[in-house]
Scaffold this motif. Sequence first.
Motif, PDB file in Angstrom:
ATOM      1  N   MET A   1       0.102   5.021  -1.744  1.00  0.00           N
ATOM      2  CA  MET A   1      -1.203   5.555  -1.334  1.00  0.00           C
ATOM      3  C   MET A   1      -1.022   6.711  -0.349  1.00  0.00           C
ATOM      4  O   MET A   1      -0.418   6.541   0.711  1.00  0.00           O
ATOM      5  CB  MET A   1      -2.055   4.446  -0.701  1.00  0.00           C
ATOM      6  N   GLU A   2      -1.581   7.850  -0.705  1.00  0.00           N
ATOM      7  CA  GLU A   2      -1.392   9.047   0.116  1.00  0.00           C
ATOM      8  C   GLU A   2      -2.143   8.994   1.442  1.00  0.00           C
ATOM      9  O   GLU A   2      -1.894   9.817   2.325  1.00  0.00           O
ATOM     10  CB  GLU A   2      -1.847  10.286  -0.663  1.00  0.00           C
ATOM     11  N   ALA A   3      -3.064   8.057   1.564  1.00  0.00           N
ATOM     12  CA  ALA A   3      -3.845   7.962   2.805  1.00  0.00           C
ATOM     13  C   ALA A   3      -2.959   7.641   4.004  1.00  0.00           C
ATOM     14  O   ALA A   3      -3.335   7.911   5.147  1.00  0.00           O
ATOM     15  CB  ALA A   3      -4.925   6.890   2.657  1.00  0.00           C
ATOM     16  N   TYR A   4      -1.782   7.077   3.731  1.00  0.00           N
ATOM     17  CA  TYR A   4      -0.897   6.646   4.823  1.00  0.00           C
ATOM     18  C   TYR A   4       0.246   7.646   5.004  1.00  0.00           C
ATOM     19  O   TYR A   4       1.104   7.766   4.140  1.00  0.00           O
ATOM     20  CB  TYR A   4      -0.335   5.249   4.524  1.00  0.00           C
ATOM     21  N   PRO A   5       0.243   8.351   6.140  1.00  0.00           N
ATOM     22  CA  PRO A   5       1.307   9.332   6.358  1.00  0.00           C
ATOM     23  C   PRO A   5       2.681   8.687   6.510  1.00  0.00           C
ATOM     24  O   PRO A   5       3.693   9.346   6.255  1.00  0.00           O
ATOM     25  CB  PRO A   5       0.895  10.039   7.651  1.00  0.00           C
TER      26      PRO A   5
ATOM     27  N   MET B   1       0.821  -1.222   0.000  1.00  0.00           N
ATOM     28  CA  MET B   1       0.000   0.000   0.000  1.00  0.00           C
ATOM     29  C   MET B   1       0.857   1.274   0.000  1.00  0.00           C
ATOM     30  O   MET B   1       0.527   2.245  -0.687  1.00  0.00           O
ATOM     31  CB  MET B   1      -0.919   0.020   1.236  1.00  0.00           C
TER      32      MET B   1
ATOM     33  N   PRO C   1      -7.531   1.559  -6.478  1.00  0.00           N
ATOM     34  CA  PRO C   1      -8.209   1.934  -5.224  1.00  0.00           C
ATOM     35  C   PRO C   1      -9.630   1.408  -5.135  1.00  0.00           C
ATOM     36  O   PRO C   1     -10.130   1.137  -4.036  1.00  0.00           O
ATOM     37  CB  PRO C   1      -8.177   3.471  -5.251  1.00  0.00           C
TER      38      PRO C   1
ATOM     39  N   CYS D   1       0.610   2.900   8.790  1.00  0.00           N
ATOM     40  CA  CYS D   1      -0.076   1.803   8.108  1.00  0.00           C
ATOM     41  C   CYS D   1      -0.010   0.526   8.947  1.00  0.00           C
ATOM     42  O   CYS D   1      -0.998  -0.168   9.144  1.00  0.00           O
ATOM     43  CB  CYS D   1       0.550   1.571   6.728  1.00  0.00           C
TER      44      CYS D   1
END
Lengths: 384, 88
Positions: free
Chosen positions: B38-42, B32, B75, B47
């Motif tokens: 994936m930008e959702a994970y800083p 991921m 996605p 994650c």
Amino acid sequence: MHTASTSLTISVGLSWCLTLIGGLALAGCTQEYEISAGPVDVNPEDILECGFTPISGTQLSVYDCNPVFAGTDEAWGKSFISVGFRAQEILGHPFFQIWYAARPEGVAEGQWGLGYAISENGTEWITHPNNPLVQEDGGWDRTNIDALQIVWDTQLNEYVLWYQGYALADNPANQTWGMGVKTSADGAAWQDFNDGEMILDFSKSYNGIRYCWPMGVTHGALEGYSGFIAGAPDSINTDVCQMYRFTGQDLSDTSSFEFEAEPLLRAGPETYDTAGHASVAVVKWDDEQYFMFYVGFREWIEGNGYIYSNKHSLNMATSPDANVWSKSPDNPLPINLLQPGVVSDVAAQRVGSRIHLWVTDYYEDLGKEAVGYYIFEPDIKVHP
Amino acid sequence: MLARLFFLAACLLAGCEKQQENSACDDMCTEMVAMCGMEAYPSMDSCLQGCEYNADQGADVGAQLLCVQQASCDPFALVECEHAYGLD
């Protein structure tokens, strides 16, 4: 003695052996990172290009690079009509899903399609390659679909889309206004529900109440559906569309859904929602605290033979049990971009310690409606 | 003595089972964060924390890993992996 010594030797030998194996096993299983316990609580500012600015006197913050959705470049749907938002956590991190009704640029009515897009950060959208996923087919909702609400039904394992549909006609007797439902296992392939017919006819009265439009839907694994719909008793002569609720567990048996006889939230006497309510989003914060964000409006205006709601604002109400609601004394929330306000829609969802809000408003620089992104933080002090 | 040794071995095996979950989370977050970006994970740690929490709450992270690998960074497919094997 000999026997005991032998036994001791064997035991020591086994201990060494197991210690060695254990050591090797532990080495093989060694964790190379340390994870703190508990769920993730992502601060949106950690993944976004822009920050959030606190709104004085509230627990709200506004995204500095609004709007986050103003339609897409897809030729079939450059003019967006309505958009439904949903946050879906993947490994505890929110991804954002939208389904939107849109039509080609320059087309006033009809020819609508349904699109689907996903964002990893809530601001940049990847459109589904099969868009439009549904297209207007001349049915009872041929003129428009609006007020889109999407939930994931954990019992059906399907997405459920609730919407307002209508078909205008020169002869009012031939017009249709109602609430429709569609379902999808993957968000992309949609099936008609109720054979494609509306599930609620807004031209009819039900138990002495005539309904205006759907405003919001929530679904919980235990609670089932809570739907919010604007309406008014037949006995009232003035035009008002205030908030009623319906509840139900099983979508396959909508006849078991209960439509409440009393309004969940009355229009007025406050001036900001004296004529009614246009949109609502309810968020469960914990077992004793619920938040409701809703669009209220002050008056009706006439035009082209129809009446329209006017002077909109975003407001908030709170409840300890989701049944009895108190309007906030600080209403209306100071977020509308124009005065008087034209805020038309609100969606909200809890993610970690924050409630994410999407508010549809008119952006003068774009010359059209678009969606702004806000954060509400119940656990912080009011911003100075 | 033997009973204690077997107990020790059982504990080690249980520990390894937990480590296998961690391994699935390692692989999933590598997919991921590092592969798909994936930008959702800083961060990778963020994650992993989310994955470990899901595993503790009963998510089938092993099956989700296979689903995520088959999704090939799409996605739309990744969301459905969470529906199928995550906490929903």
